[in-house]
Design a protein around this motif. Structure first.
Motif: not given
Length: 274
Positions: A57-58, A207-210, A220-223, A268-274
């Motif tokens: 994520v990013g 490997l998942l980009v989201t 995921a196991d790890r993010v 640094g965001t409250a939502a970031a795509g959710d």
């Protein structure tokens, strides 16, 4: 940050000793043009174990999709190296699976024939390919829709077909670039549940980009959390969730809330795509 966010108590599949399934080691990516040079990734290193599910994520433009292209051999690093199954990636890899945001199905082919397109391209034995396709159709809940054409399928069902096509040759690594980004919320939730089940059953390294923090933590196991461009790894979060995850129950777990809150803080965001 509570300790249970960074301590993994179990694994969905056995971890094998030796070389990781994917190794990204000290990678920089720079794009040059007549007008300017752009550094997309800087000093990125991460290992992904056999059978592990890692989400990335990013913010937009931080190089998430570029990382997948490096693993696939579609792009060469400017510095550093990428290894797949212990072998240095030096060109396009034909043994991986790749799922994109759009299903990219051929409109004139049925669901079954879209899945089998993979077999035709790879010259797989016809009987073996058909048997594998039937297995995947059953696994993804597409039974009864094998002869339907893309325009007769919902967006979620089209993505199931694309997933079957990517898994047909039993790739050791599956790359997924925002595969559910164009789906409505309810369909996306169902696809998350199905993908997690399929991953547990197949043991494929993913490997998942989201852009969805909730999706990343649930699956995921790890993010891997990335910084704005030039993309670097800010932190790698072990979500600490059980291997088997009921969707509704997982959303209410302390580990889920802690991990999503921590990742939002890093971005640094409250939502970031959710």
């Amino acid at each position: 940050m509570p300790n249970d966010v960074t301590v993994r108590k179990d694994s969905p599949v056995p971890r094998e000793a030796g070389a990781p399934s994917v190794r990204i080691d000290g990678v920089d990516v720079r794009f040059r043009s007549k007008k300017r040079d752009v550094t997309a990734l800087r000093e990125v290193s991460v290992d992904v174990a056999m059978g592990e599910f890692v989400a990335i994520v990013g913010p937009s433009g931080c190089g998430k999709s570029t990382l997948l292209k490096l693993v696939a051999g579609l792009l060469a690093p400017s510095r550093g190296e990428v290894r797949l199954q212990g072998e240095r990636v030096s060109g396009p890899r034909h043994d991986i699976g790749y799922v994109f945001q759009r299903a990219a199905l051929l409109e004139w082919r049925s669901a079954r024939r879209n899945i089998l397109l993979q077999a035709e391209m790879r010259k797989m034995p016809a009987q073996q390919a058909r048997a594998r396709a039937c297995e995947l159709v059953a696994m993804t809940g597409l039974e009864g829709f094998e002869d339907a054409y893309p325009h007769e399928l919902s967006g979620g069902m089209q993505q199931r077909v694309a997933l079957c096509r990517a898994l047909l040759h039993q790739p050791p690594v599956l790359l997924m670039d925002e595969p559910f980004g164009a789906l409505d919320a309810l369909t996306r939730e169902q696809m998350n549940i199905e993908l997690h089940r399929i991953w547990r059953e197949t043991g494929t390294t993913i490997l998942l980009v989201t852009h969805s923090i909730a999706e990343a933590v649930y699956l995921a196991d790890r993010v891997v959390v990335m910084s704005p461009r030039p993309g670097t790894i800010t932190e790698i979060i072990d979500v600490g969730l059980p291997a088997r995850r009921d969707y509704a129950e997982t959303m209410g777990r302390d580990e889920f809330r802690d991990a999503t809150t921590h990742i939002r803080g890093l971005l640094g965001t409250a939502a970031a795509g959710d």
